[in-house]
Design an enzyme around this catalytic site. Sequence first.
Site, PDB file in Angstrom:
ATOM      1  CG  ASP A  32      -2.123   0.865   1.098  1.00 14.94           C
ATOM      2  OD1 ASP A  32      -2.341   1.414   0.007  1.00 14.94           O
ATOM      3  OD2 ASP A  32      -2.857   1.007   2.094  1.00 14.94           O
ATOM      4  CG  HIS A  33      -0.650   4.999   0.618  1.00 14.16           C
ATOM      5  ND1 HIS A  33      -0.962   6.188   0.008  1.00 14.16           N
ATOM      6  CD2 HIS A  33      -1.811   4.534   1.145  1.00 14.16           C
ATOM      7  CE1 HIS A  33      -2.260   6.443   0.183  1.00 14.16           C
ATOM      8  NE2 HIS A  33      -2.788   5.446   0.848  1.00 14.16           N
ATOM      9  CD  GLU A  78      -6.296   1.386  -4.933  1.00 15.50           C
ATOM     10  OE1 GLU A  78      -6.955   0.329  -4.961  1.00 15.50           O
ATOM     11  OE2 GLU A  78      -6.308   2.165  -3.979  1.00 15.50           O
ATOM     12  CE  LYS A  94      -5.762   7.519   7.545  1.00 21.29           C
ATOM     13  NZ  LYS A  94      -5.751   6.558   6.431  1.00 21.29           N
ATOM     14  CG  HIS A 106      -7.134   4.751  -0.225  1.00 23.39           C
ATOM     15  ND1 HIS A 106      -5.774   4.753  -0.197  1.00 23.39           N
ATOM     16  CD2 HIS A 106      -7.482   4.012  -1.305  1.00 23.39           C
ATOM     17  CE1 HIS A 106      -5.302   4.061  -1.219  1.00 23.39           C
ATOM     18  NE2 HIS A 106      -6.323   3.601  -1.910  1.00 23.39           N
TER      19      HIS A 106
HETATM   20 ZN    ZN Z   1      -4.878   5.827   1.246  1.00 17.38          ZN
END
Ligand code: ZN
Length: 390
Positions: free
Chosen positions: A77-78, A180, A222, A255
């Site tokens: 991820d990221h 992605e 978040k 996300h």
């Molecule tokens: Zn993200």
Amino acid sequence: MLTPLSLTSSFGFGDRLGLATPGHIAAVRRTNFMPVFAQQSVRENARTDRTPQQVMDDAKRAVEAAKWDSPWGADADHLKALDDIPPFVEAGYTFFTVDPGEYVDNSVDTDSFEILKQKVSAFNWEELSVLYLNQNGEQVWGDFAAESLMRATIKYGRAIQHAASMFKRLFQMKAEFDFEVSVDETDSPTTPLEHFYIANELTRLGVRFTSLAPRLIGRFEKGVDFIGDLNALDNELEKHAAVTSHFGTYKLSLHSGSDKFNVYPLLVKYWGGRIHVKTAGTSYLEALRVLASYEPDLFMKIYSLGCEHYKTDKKTYHVSAELNDLPNTNDLPSLLNDFHARQVLHVTFGSALVQFGVELKAALIKHEAAYYDGLKTHFEKHLLLLKEPE
Ligand SMILES: [Zn+2]
């Protein structure tokens, strides 16, 4: 079976502690979602002091123990730089999320036309205007004229190029993978036209992406529900959906996707079974919920440390909790339902793990049944709202 998931609806369960996968499996069984059980960003790896291989091993162990024999994915991820890629490829990841956010020019929204003209000279403007504009200077797709094309080019042009180089590097190393592109952590929202531009340019550059995460309007913070005008979001998502269905080649990815209960019905309305939702820290909050009930002393130590570190740790996250607004209560589990406490605990996980990681993991193993139950309940709530009507 660890495999690319392609365009099937999928759900990312980040597990920062390496102990949550059994609960994730319990929640996702009997749904149509394909799970991503290993998912950690470079930033999370640093903060949890884990390697891509360790994250993978923890997920695999749980998958084997639960005899999960359906497809599942592992998300690197990221990823921001070319050098971030190799350790994830070596550990067998199947899903690669590239975040070219550092290359996005956020100032473009307020730049004057003169500045735009200067900035766009760094790009192949002639080719782009032939491609995107008709002779009257109007966009061929939708109502978007020279100026908005300039803005899209300047804002995302370098990010698109960077994403394409990341794709090429990966393609040299692996034949099949989910790819992605995420620009969800940038300052300003991605308009539907910019979304079209990004998808079209990536396609033109030969990038075979399976999902795209635009930065949507409103606030996707978040650990809490959507903050903003839900009707405005509804209208905006309808336009984004027109873009994704124009291409038909990729999923919309959300996300900071945990706890957005008000948004899920909209995702289902516009994308049905073509979505990817990512969650991570919410599983850590479920771990703290177990401590709040069964190990209150340890919970209080983590909570106090969180309050101390919040100001520093929140800098790299989108959160708006205020220490002054924390509830004054002795009912510790209720803190896990409070907006401010959730965010404070959420973003300070790295600091908490440095100091109390060993005790925290031991406590979760001791109370594993409660942890898995909590995770199952929490994620079933997500997955039920994300379910397509029969
Ligand atoms: Zn993200």
